[in-house]
Design a protein around this motif. Structure first.
Motif, PDB file in Angstrom:
ATOM      1  N   ARG A 116       0.845  -1.194   0.000  1.00  0.00           N
ATOM      2  CA  ARG A 116       0.000   0.000   0.000  1.00  0.00           C
ATOM      3  C   ARG A 116       0.880   1.242   0.000  1.00  0.00           C
ATOM      4  NH1 ARG A 116      -3.115  -0.295   5.297  1.00  0.00           N
ATOM      5  NH2 ARG A 116      -1.221  -1.383   5.976  1.00  0.00           N
ATOM      6  N   SER A 118       0.352   3.987   1.817  1.00  0.00           N
ATOM      7  CA  SER A 118       0.525   4.446   3.196  1.00  0.00           C
ATOM      8  C   SER A 118      -0.430   3.681   4.090  1.00  0.00           C
ATOM      9  CB  SER A 118       0.268   5.954   3.299  1.00  0.00           C
ATOM     10  OG  SER A 118      -1.102   6.244   3.075  1.00  0.00           O
ATOM     11  N   ASP A 119      -0.292   3.902   5.400  1.00  0.00           N
ATOM     12  CA  ASP A 119      -1.129   3.163   6.348  1.00  0.00           C
ATOM     13  C   ASP A 119      -2.562   3.666   6.396  1.00  0.00           C
ATOM     14  OD1 ASP A 119      -0.550   5.587   7.426  1.00  0.00           O
ATOM     15  OD2 ASP A 119       0.228   4.837   9.346  1.00  0.00           O
ATOM     16  N   VAL A 120      -2.867   4.788   5.749  1.00  0.00           N
ATOM     17  CA  VAL A 120      -4.250   5.272   5.715  1.00  0.00           C
ATOM     18  C   VAL A 120      -5.050   4.620   4.582  1.00  0.00           C
ATOM     19  CG1 VAL A 120      -3.607   7.477   6.749  1.00  0.00           C
ATOM     20  CG2 VAL A 120      -3.656   7.256   4.254  1.00  0.00           C
ATOM     21  N   GLU A 123      -6.380  -1.993   3.692  1.00  0.00           N
ATOM     22  CA  GLU A 123      -5.559  -3.136   3.316  1.00  0.00           C
ATOM     23  C   GLU A 123      -6.054  -3.818   2.048  1.00  0.00           C
ATOM     24  OE1 GLU A 123      -5.019  -5.923   6.403  1.00  0.00           O
ATOM     25  OE2 GLU A 123      -4.005  -4.532   7.766  1.00  0.00           O
ATOM     26  N   THR A 126      -4.939  -2.649  -2.592  1.00  0.00           N
ATOM     27  CA  THR A 126      -3.519  -2.731  -2.932  1.00  0.00           C
ATOM     28  C   THR A 126      -3.262  -1.982  -4.234  1.00  0.00           C
ATOM     29  OG1 THR A 126      -3.847  -4.797  -4.145  1.00  0.00           O
ATOM     30  CG2 THR A 126      -3.315  -4.964  -1.798  1.00  0.00           C
ATOM     31  N   THR A 180       8.244   6.450   1.746  1.00  0.00           N
ATOM     32  CA  THR A 180       7.958   5.160   2.374  1.00  0.00           C
ATOM     33  C   THR A 180       6.670   4.562   1.821  1.00  0.00           C
ATOM     34  OG1 THR A 180       6.741   6.198   4.196  1.00  0.00           O
ATOM     35  CG2 THR A 180       9.122   5.831   4.508  1.00  0.00           C
ATOM     36  N   MET A 182       3.907   0.917   2.616  1.00  0.00           N
ATOM     37  CA  MET A 182       3.523  -0.082   3.607  1.00  0.00           C
ATOM     38  C   MET A 182       3.530  -1.463   2.968  1.00  0.00           C
ATOM     39  SD  MET A 182       3.076   1.598   6.393  1.00  0.00           S
ATOM     40  CE  MET A 182       2.369   0.274   7.385  1.00  0.00           C
ATOM     41  N   ASN A 184       2.383  -5.019   4.258  1.00  0.00           N
ATOM     42  CA  ASN A 184       1.607  -5.503   5.396  1.00  0.00           C
ATOM     43  C   ASN A 184       1.521  -4.364   6.419  1.00  0.00           C
ATOM     44  OD1 ASN A 184       1.263  -7.924   4.110  1.00  0.00           O
ATOM     45  ND2 ASN A 184       2.866  -8.993   5.246  1.00  0.00           N
ATOM     46  N   ASP A 185       2.004  -4.569   7.620  1.00  0.00           N
ATOM     47  CA  ASP A 185       1.968  -3.508   8.632  1.00  0.00           C
ATOM     48  C   ASP A 185       3.340  -2.892   8.862  1.00  0.00           C
ATOM     49  OD1 ASP A 185      -0.764  -3.876   9.085  1.00  0.00           O
ATOM     50  OD2 ASP A 185      -0.374  -5.529  10.475  1.00  0.00           O
ATOM     51  N   THR A 186       4.280  -3.168   7.982  1.00  0.00           N
ATOM     52  CA  THR A 186       5.644  -2.672   8.143  1.00  0.00           C
ATOM     53  C   THR A 186       5.888  -1.499   7.207  1.00  0.00           C
ATOM     54  OG1 THR A 186       6.414  -4.898   8.705  1.00  0.00           O
ATOM     55  CG2 THR A 186       8.093  -3.287   8.041  1.00  0.00           C
ATOM     56  N   ARG A 187       6.391  -0.413   7.780  1.00  0.00           N
ATOM     57  CA  ARG A 187       6.736   0.738   6.946  1.00  0.00           C
ATOM     58  C   ARG A 187       8.124   0.512   6.351  1.00  0.00           C
ATOM     59  NH1 ARG A 187       4.410   5.538   6.550  1.00  0.00           N
ATOM     60  NH2 ARG A 187       3.143   5.103   8.410  1.00  0.00           N
TER      61      ARG A 187
END
Length: 400
Positions: A116, A118-120, A123, A126, A180, A182, A184-187
């Motif tokens: 992704r 970014s985290d916003v 999920e 994609t 950056t 994302m 999964n949940d890792t930046r």
């Protein structure tokens, strides 16, 4: 006592023939330009098609020479015995490097990670790109280049850093290193963006991380998906014959071996087929131009019957009249041929320069185009010339 001399018709020198033929063309300039234009379009099309095809093929061959044709890939495929895609052994690269002629081997592997921006971003949304683990020597093996930033390093392959293919960067909206994404949940920090990888275009849509980072952050099991191998040119086929069973002993049917350069060579062959089609279209245009020349010459004979009658009454032979009109037809066709060849060459050089190719205009295409115009000139002018020569002087002078 007078001596009788045989009367013989005067013969025109080649220079006089050209001058007489040129006079007829200069008197009807607008019609000559329009008739020559048909020939020019046909020749320009043929020269440009051949030139652009050869320029494209030369550029493709130079890229093949630069990238090399000695790269083989071995990919995990469907198991012929069932059970889905086979798993390649973790030490597959080391096994391949034991093959005598192999100079270098490296690998990549599919990584289960949702990419992704970014985290916003939810999920489930994609970016349509995939993740792969890659070695630090992958780029040198494939002949790839970094457009911006750097490639994976010994230190960086252990950290949450990534290099993006050109399509992946575009889809994620990444324009420069330092941004950056994302996984999964890792930046993950983007350290580089690649230029298009010509031998393996699938990497253009991939986010690549190091093998240690893939294992640490994304649960990667260390099994490669694709093996890349380079050997000497002379031994490529020998290596190809044993590569599958070396990578997967006992289940070689589950490994698909290919040579990426074959796709580029096939593209060159497809370009050749398209060139043949375009040459056919150019020939049709040339034929239409020839019909235009013939039409111009027939009308010229009809309009110039009094001129023909006057020349015949002053002693011009039928051969002289025939030669005059045939010369006019040849000059008209040659004019169109020269202009068309120049236009075709100019179009080739201009387009090749825009594409960044080395312009190639084969001399045979220019010579062949000019020869074709002269042949058309003879064919198109033969009937009007014969018709003009058959006109009786009295009939021609009385024509209105």
């Amino acid at each position: 006592m007078t001596r009788n001399h045989d009367l013989r018709p005067a013969r025109l020198s080649p220079r006089d023939v050209l001058r007489v033929g040129a006079v007829g063309l200069r008197a009807r300039r607008a019609r000559v330009v329009l008739s020559a234009l048909g020939i020019a379009i046909g020749i320009a099309t043929m020269v440009a098609v051949v030139g652009l095809s050869e320029s494209s093929r030369a550029d493709l061959m130079s890229r093949l020479d630069r990238l090399g044709t000695n790269l083989l890939t071995a990919e995990a495929a469907e198991d012929a015995r069932g059970g889905g895609t086979i798993k390649l052994p973790k030490n597959a690269v080391a096994m391949v490097e034991r093959i005598g002629p192999v100079r270098h081997a490296t690998d990549t592997a599919e990584v289960d990670a949702r990419i992704r921006r970014s985290d916003v971003v939810p999920e489930e949304r994609t970016a349509g790109v995939t993740a792969q683990a890659a070695r630090t020597d992958l780029l040198s093996t494939l002949g790839g280049r970094v457009a911006r930033g750097t490639w994976l390093t010994r230190a960086g392959e252990r950290l949450p850093t990534a290099v993006l293919g050109t399509v992946a960067a575009d889809r994620l909206g990444i324009t420069r290193p330092g941004e950056t994404i994302m996984m999964n949940d890792t930046r993950v920090a983007v350290v580089g963006i690649l230029e298009p990888v010509e031998l393996v275009p699938t990497l253009d849509r991939v986010v690549m991380v190091g093998f240690p980072a893939a294992t640490r952050y994304f649960g990667f099991d260390g099994r490669p998906t694709t093996i890349f191998e380079r050997s000497s040119d002379a031994s490529v086929e020998d290596v190809r014959a044993v590569l599958a069973r070396t990578v997967s002993p006992g289940n070689e049917t589950g490994v698909r071996v290919s040579r990426p350069s074959d796709a580029l060579a096939a593209r060159a062959a497809a370009d050749k087929g398209l060139t043949t089609l375009m040459l056919g279209l150019g020939a049709v245009a040339l034929l239409v131009g020839g019909v235009g020349v013939a039409n111009t010459m027939v009308i010229s004979v009809l309009e110039r019957r009094q001129e023909i009658g006057l020349r015949r009454s002053l002693g011009a032979t039928r051969n002289a009249i025939r030669l005059q009109f045939l010369t006019e037809s040849l000059l008209l066709s040659a004019l169109g041929g020269v202009v068309g060849a120049l236009l075709g060459a100019a179009a080739t050089y201009s387009f090749a320069r825009v594409q960044g190719w080395t312009a190639v205009v084969p001399p045979w295409s220019l010579a062949g185009g000019l020869a074709a115009t002269l042949l058309i000139g003879v064919v198109a002018g033969l009937y009007p010339a014969i018709r003009a020569a058959r006109l009786h002087p009295t009939v021609a002078l009385n024509a209105t």
